[in-house]
Design a protein around this motif. Structure first.
Motif, PDB file in Angstrom:
ATOM      1  N   LEU A 274       4.160   6.744  42.084  1.00  7.18           N
ATOM      2  CA  LEU A 274       3.923   6.982  40.665  1.00  7.18           C
ATOM      3  C   LEU A 274       2.499   7.468  40.407  1.00  7.18           C
ATOM      4  O   LEU A 274       1.524   6.824  40.786  1.00  7.18           O
ATOM      5  CB  LEU A 274       4.193   5.696  39.877  1.00  7.18           C
ATOM      6  CG  LEU A 274       4.033   5.790  38.358  1.00  7.18           C
ATOM      7  CD1 LEU A 274       5.059   6.740  37.765  1.00  7.18           C
ATOM      8  CD2 LEU A 274       4.145   4.406  37.723  1.00  7.18           C
ATOM      9  N   ASN A 275       2.403   8.652  39.765  1.00  8.41           N
ATOM     10  CA  ASN A 275       1.129   9.231  39.328  1.00  8.41           C
ATOM     11  C   ASN A 275       0.148   9.477  40.476  1.00  8.41           C
ATOM     12  O   ASN A 275      -1.070   9.449  40.276  1.00  8.41           O
ATOM     13  CB  ASN A 275       0.460   8.340  38.266  1.00  8.41           C
ATOM     14  CG  ASN A 275       1.296   8.210  37.013  1.00  8.41           C
ATOM     15  OD1 ASN A 275       1.988   9.149  36.618  1.00  8.41           O
ATOM     16  ND2 ASN A 275       1.249   7.043  36.394  1.00  8.41           N
ATOM     17  N   ALA A 276       0.662   9.736  41.675  1.00  8.53           N
ATOM     18  CA  ALA A 276      -0.199   9.996  42.834  1.00  8.53           C
ATOM     19  C   ALA A 276      -0.164  11.480  43.191  1.00  8.53           C
ATOM     20  O   ALA A 276       0.642  12.257  42.667  1.00  8.53           O
ATOM     21  CB  ALA A 276       0.255   9.153  44.022  1.00  8.53           C
ATOM     22  N   THR A 277      -1.060  11.874  44.092  1.00  7.93           N
ATOM     23  CA  THR A 277      -1.038  13.215  44.693  1.00  7.93           C
ATOM     24  C   THR A 277      -0.848  13.061  46.189  1.00  7.93           C
ATOM     25  O   THR A 277      -1.168  12.008  46.768  1.00  7.93           O
ATOM     26  CB  THR A 277      -2.334  13.985  44.396  1.00  7.93           C
ATOM     27  OG1 THR A 277      -3.448  13.225  44.902  1.00  7.93           O
ATOM     28  CG2 THR A 277      -2.506  14.196  42.893  1.00  7.93           C
ATOM     29  N   PHE A 278      -0.323  14.139  46.828  1.00  3.49           N
ATOM     30  CA  PHE A 278       0.019  14.070  48.248  1.00  3.49           C
ATOM     31  C   PHE A 278      -0.574  15.238  49.032  1.00  3.49           C
ATOM     32  O   PHE A 278      -0.769  16.340  48.501  1.00  3.49           O
ATOM     33  CB  PHE A 278       1.546  14.109  48.440  1.00  3.49           C
ATOM     34  CG  PHE A 278       2.292  12.979  47.771  1.00  3.49           C
ATOM     35  CD1 PHE A 278       2.257  11.700  48.287  1.00  3.49           C
ATOM     36  CD2 PHE A 278       3.037  13.207  46.629  1.00  3.49           C
ATOM     37  CE1 PHE A 278       2.942  10.668  47.680  1.00  3.49           C
ATOM     38  CE2 PHE A 278       3.730  12.184  46.018  1.00  3.49           C
ATOM     39  CZ  PHE A 278       3.677  10.911  46.543  1.00  3.49           C
ATOM     40  N   ARG A 279      -0.803  14.932  50.328  1.00  2.00           N
ATOM     41  CA  ARG A 279      -0.982  15.963  51.341  1.00  2.00           C
ATOM     42  C   ARG A 279      -0.136  15.524  52.540  1.00  2.00           C
ATOM     43  O   ARG A 279       0.070  14.331  52.759  1.00  2.00           O
ATOM     44  CB  ARG A 279      -2.437  16.096  51.762  1.00  2.00           C
ATOM     45  CG  ARG A 279      -3.376  16.556  50.661  1.00  2.00           C
ATOM     46  CD  ARG A 279      -4.741  16.962  51.219  1.00  2.00           C
ATOM     47  NE  ARG A 279      -5.352  15.886  51.986  1.00  2.00           N
ATOM     48  CZ  ARG A 279      -6.466  16.041  52.734  1.00  2.00           C
ATOM     49  NH1 ARG A 279      -7.051  17.242  52.835  1.00  2.00           N
ATOM     50  NH2 ARG A 279      -6.973  15.018  53.385  1.00  2.00           N
ATOM     51  N   TYR A 280       0.352  16.478  53.297  1.00  2.00           N
ATOM     52  CA  TYR A 280       1.144  16.121  54.477  1.00  2.00           C
ATOM     53  C   TYR A 280       0.721  16.988  55.656  1.00  2.00           C
ATOM     54  O   TYR A 280       0.064  18.030  55.504  1.00  2.00           O
ATOM     55  CB  TYR A 280       2.637  16.292  54.198  1.00  2.00           C
ATOM     56  CG  TYR A 280       3.108  17.731  54.224  1.00  2.00           C
ATOM     57  CD1 TYR A 280       3.642  18.286  55.390  1.00  2.00           C
ATOM     58  CD2 TYR A 280       3.020  18.543  53.088  1.00  2.00           C
ATOM     59  CE1 TYR A 280       4.081  19.607  55.421  1.00  2.00           C
ATOM     60  CE2 TYR A 280       3.449  19.851  53.108  1.00  2.00           C
ATOM     61  CZ  TYR A 280       3.979  20.379  54.279  1.00  2.00           C
ATOM     62  OH  TYR A 280       4.395  21.686  54.319  1.00  2.00           O
ATOM     63  N   ARG A 281       1.100  16.541  56.832  1.00  2.00           N
ATOM     64  CA  ARG A 281       0.877  17.344  58.031  1.00  2.00           C
ATOM     65  C   ARG A 281       1.954  17.033  59.051  1.00  2.00           C
ATOM     66  O   ARG A 281       2.685  16.033  58.935  1.00  2.00           O
ATOM     67  CB  ARG A 281      -0.503  17.101  58.604  1.00  2.00           C
ATOM     68  CG  ARG A 281      -0.771  15.718  59.167  1.00  2.00           C
ATOM     69  CD  ARG A 281      -2.180  15.602  59.657  1.00  2.00           C
ATOM     70  NE  ARG A 281      -2.494  14.274  60.198  1.00  2.00           N
ATOM     71  CZ  ARG A 281      -3.693  13.946  60.677  1.00  2.00           C
ATOM     72  NH1 ARG A 281      -4.693  14.833  60.674  1.00  2.00           N
ATOM     73  NH2 ARG A 281      -3.902  12.735  61.150  1.00  2.00           N
ATOM     74  N   ALA A 282       2.021  17.880  60.071  1.00  2.00           N
ATOM     75  CA  ALA A 282       3.021  17.742  61.127  1.00  2.00           C
ATOM     76  C   ALA A 282       2.323  17.835  62.476  1.00  2.00           C
ATOM     77  O   ALA A 282       1.498  18.742  62.697  1.00  2.00           O
ATOM     78  CB  ALA A 282       4.088  18.823  61.004  1.00  2.00           C
ATOM     79  N   ALA A 283       2.623  16.898  63.357  1.00  2.00           N
ATOM     80  CA  ALA A 283       2.120  16.900  64.739  1.00  2.00           C
ATOM     81  C   ALA A 283       0.598  17.024  64.800  1.00  2.00           C
ATOM     82  O   ALA A 283       0.039  17.740  65.639  1.00  2.00           O
ATOM     83  CB  ALA A 283       2.774  18.024  65.530  1.00  2.00           C
ATOM     84  N   GLY A 284      -0.093  16.317  63.891  1.00  2.00           N
ATOM     85  CA  GLY A 284      -1.551  16.312  63.914  1.00  2.00           C
ATOM     86  C   GLY A 284      -2.186  17.583  63.418  1.00  2.00           C
ATOM     87  O   GLY A 284      -3.411  17.762  63.569  1.00  2.00           O
ATOM     88  N   GLY A 285      -1.464  18.470  62.787  1.00  2.00           N
ATOM     89  CA  GLY A 285      -1.997  19.725  62.279  1.00  2.00           C
ATOM     90  C   GLY A 285      -2.818  19.534  61.023  1.00  2.00           C
ATOM     91  O   GLY A 285      -3.130  18.401  60.619  1.00  2.00           O
ATOM     92  N   PRO A 286      -3.145  20.604  60.325  1.00  2.00           N
ATOM     93  CA  PRO A 286      -3.979  20.511  59.132  1.00  2.00           C
ATOM     94  C   PRO A 286      -3.206  19.872  57.974  1.00  2.00           C
ATOM     95  O   PRO A 286      -1.981  19.961  57.892  1.00  2.00           O
ATOM     96  CB  PRO A 286      -4.312  21.979  58.835  1.00  2.00           C
ATOM     97  CG  PRO A 286      -3.179  22.748  59.428  1.00  2.00           C
ATOM     98  CD  PRO A 286      -2.780  22.001  60.667  1.00  2.00           C
ATOM     99  N   TRP A 287      -3.975  19.245  57.052  1.00  2.00           N
ATOM    100  CA  TRP A 287      -3.383  18.650  55.868  1.00  2.00           C
ATOM    101  C   TRP A 287      -3.034  19.754  54.874  1.00  2.00           C
ATOM    102  O   TRP A 287      -3.844  20.627  54.593  1.00  2.00           O
ATOM    103  CB  TRP A 287      -4.337  17.661  55.211  1.00  2.00           C
ATOM    104  CG  TRP A 287      -4.518  16.388  55.978  1.00  2.00           C
ATOM    105  CD1 TRP A 287      -5.581  16.040  56.746  1.00  2.00           C
ATOM    106  CD2 TRP A 287      -3.602  15.297  56.052  1.00  2.00           C
ATOM    107  NE1 TRP A 287      -5.414  14.799  57.311  1.00  2.00           N
ATOM    108  CE2 TRP A 287      -4.183  14.306  56.891  1.00  2.00           C
ATOM    109  CE3 TRP A 287      -2.341  15.036  55.518  1.00  2.00           C
ATOM    110  CZ2 TRP A 287      -3.560  13.112  57.186  1.00  2.00           C
ATOM    111  CZ3 TRP A 287      -1.727  13.832  55.809  1.00  2.00           C
ATOM    112  CH2 TRP A 287      -2.322  12.879  56.636  1.00  2.00           C
ATOM    113  N   LEU A 288      -1.813  19.661  54.332  1.00  2.00           N
ATOM    114  CA  LEU A 288      -1.329  20.668  53.389  1.00  2.00           C
ATOM    115  C   LEU A 288      -1.023  19.989  52.052  1.00  2.00           C
ATOM    116  O   LEU A 288      -0.278  19.000  52.005  1.00  2.00           O
ATOM    117  CB  LEU A 288      -0.062  21.347  53.916  1.00  2.00           C
ATOM    118  CG  LEU A 288      -0.206  22.032  55.287  1.00  2.00           C
ATOM    119  CD1 LEU A 288       1.143  22.512  55.785  1.00  2.00           C
ATOM    120  CD2 LEU A 288      -1.187  23.180  55.198  1.00  2.00           C
ATOM    121  N   PRO A 289      -1.599  20.502  50.940  1.00  2.00           N
ATOM    122  CA  PRO A 289      -1.363  19.864  49.640  1.00  2.00           C
ATOM    123  C   PRO A 289       0.001  20.253  49.072  1.00  2.00           C
ATOM    124  O   PRO A 289       0.528  21.335  49.349  1.00  2.00           O
ATOM    125  CB  PRO A 289      -2.500  20.414  48.778  1.00  2.00           C
ATOM    126  CG  PRO A 289      -2.786  21.751  49.373  1.00  2.00           C
ATOM    127  CD  PRO A 289      -2.550  21.624  50.857  1.00  2.00           C
TER     128      PRO A 289
END
Length: 390
Positions: free
Chosen positions: A346-361
């Motif tokens: 709730l009301n958060a922002t995210f970044r994700y990555r795969a296999a230790g790669g760069p963070w993607l917003p």
């Protein structure tokens, strides 16, 4: 003016009137008839009193004899009087009519208790009965703060959980067949499993030991298709100041097909007759569309000790994604490959990555991530970021 003057004026004013010859007789007979009628009414009143010999008269109102109370304290007049005194604190909030009736009074492993009913009347003239309990707390009798309104003369089953561990169950079936389930579990597809047994009562009330019901109430009770209410359940519920909504509804960005499926509407998944101590637990209901065009719904069903997670893909058949303990604001569900991962906070922002790669917003507080995503950084509004594996 003297009496003679007044008489002379009256004679002159009525000199042209001729009274009937039988006027005197009619006046006398009329008076005699009124006396006879008055005596007849008084005689009928006395006869009415004789027809109800057991009524107790106080002033101008009659109180019908009260049926004896059931239970091993049902004949203890001192206890019944104390129970009524304790009950008056709850019943006094209503416009009461007459005296409260003690329907059951008995000893329990957690101290004496009693079930009472009280005729009440509302401002609009509606009349009902208030059913409620008196329990022992700190060595003193006190009224349970929640009563049950029913139609005048009707009774409905109700219950109490007594004792420090809430392990003494008192069930008043009042002549109606009540069933009890002492606990529940979930099967491999997230359906609720309960075993039911009839409640056997003595005088309409059953007293039994159950597992402690602190922090989680596992029992359930039903009569017909109705749930038996626990009168003091509210006293067991924690006080909450949470500003989080009970249900968070979200639509995923880019959604084109929206399913309206809800697992709690399915009989085998909802705990219809159970009890939840914390009614403010947050559930998620997320709708969206998969890359292949199929409708998607992700949903959580919270309970006091955890939440079940489900998702629907393309149809109204739920798929069980597991049990999360304890329930919380973080949602993440990995769908079948290559459909992706749904993450929400709730009301958060995210970044994700795969296999230790760069963070993607990504945008939004609920997102559908690619199936290759294995880590998500969550930044709550006004809080510190944290990383979770998905």
């Amino acid at each position: 003016m003297t009496d003679s003057d007044i008489r002379e004026v009256l004679v002159r004013a009525t000199s042209d009137l001729a009274p009937p010859a039988d006027l005197l007789a009619r006046v006398r007979n009329g008076g005699r008839r009124r006396v006879v009628r008055r005596r007849a009414v008084l005689a009928a009143g006395v006869a009415g009193l004789a027809a109800v010999p057991f009524a107790v008269w106080r002033g101008t109102s009659a109180v019908e004899p009260e049926p004896p109370a059931a239970g091993d304290l049902g004949q203890d007049q001192a206890f019944l009087g104390r129970a009524r005194d304790a009950w008056d604190g709850v019943a006094g909030m209503f416009g009461t009519e007459g005296r409260a009736r003690v329907r059951w009074a008995g000893n329990t492993p957690a101290g004496p208790a009693a079930l009472l009913s009280q005729p009440v009347r509302f401002d609009g003239g509606e009349r009902q009965d208030l059913l409620g309990w008196v329990e022992t707390a700190g060595g003193e009798l006190r009224a349970v703060g929640s009563g049950q309104l029913v139609a005048r003369g009707a009774v409905e089953p109700s219950a109490l959980l007594l004792g420090r561990l809430r392990d003494v169950l008192v069930v008043a079936d009042l002549g109606q067949p009540v069933e009890l389930s002492e606990d529940f579990s979930f099967d491999a597809v997230g359906q609720l499993l309960r075993t039911w047994q009839p409640v056997v009562s003595d005088g309409g009330v059953s007293v039994r030991r159950v597992f402690p019901q602190l922090g989680r109430v596992g029992i359930a009770m039903r009569y017909g298709t109705k749930r038996v209410e626990i009168a003091n359940l509210g006293e067991m519920q924690p006080a909450t100041t949470s500003q989080v909504p009970q249900r968070i509804d979200r639509v995923l960005a880019g959604a084109t097909a929206l399913g309206g499926w809800d697992v709690t509407a399915l009989a085998k998944y909802a705990d219809t007759y159970g009890y939840q101590l914390n009614p403010d637990l947050t559930s998620w209901h997320v709708r969206g569309t998969l890359p292949d065009g199929r409708a998607l719904v992700v949903q959580t069903v919270p309970g006091d000790d955890g939440a079940r997670v489900f998702f629907f893909v393309g149809s109204g058949t739920p798929r069980y994604a597991g049990f999360v303990r304890p329930p919380g604001l973080l949602l993440h569900v990995r769908l079948a490959f290559p459909q992706g991962v749904v993450v929400g906070y709730l009301n958060a922002t995210f970044r994700y990555r795969a296999a230790g790669g760069p963070w993607l917003p990504v945008t939004g507080d609920v997102v559908l991530l690619p199936a290759v995503a294995d880590e998500v950084e969550v930044t709550p509004r006004g809080g510190q970021p944290f990383v979770t594996v998905v």
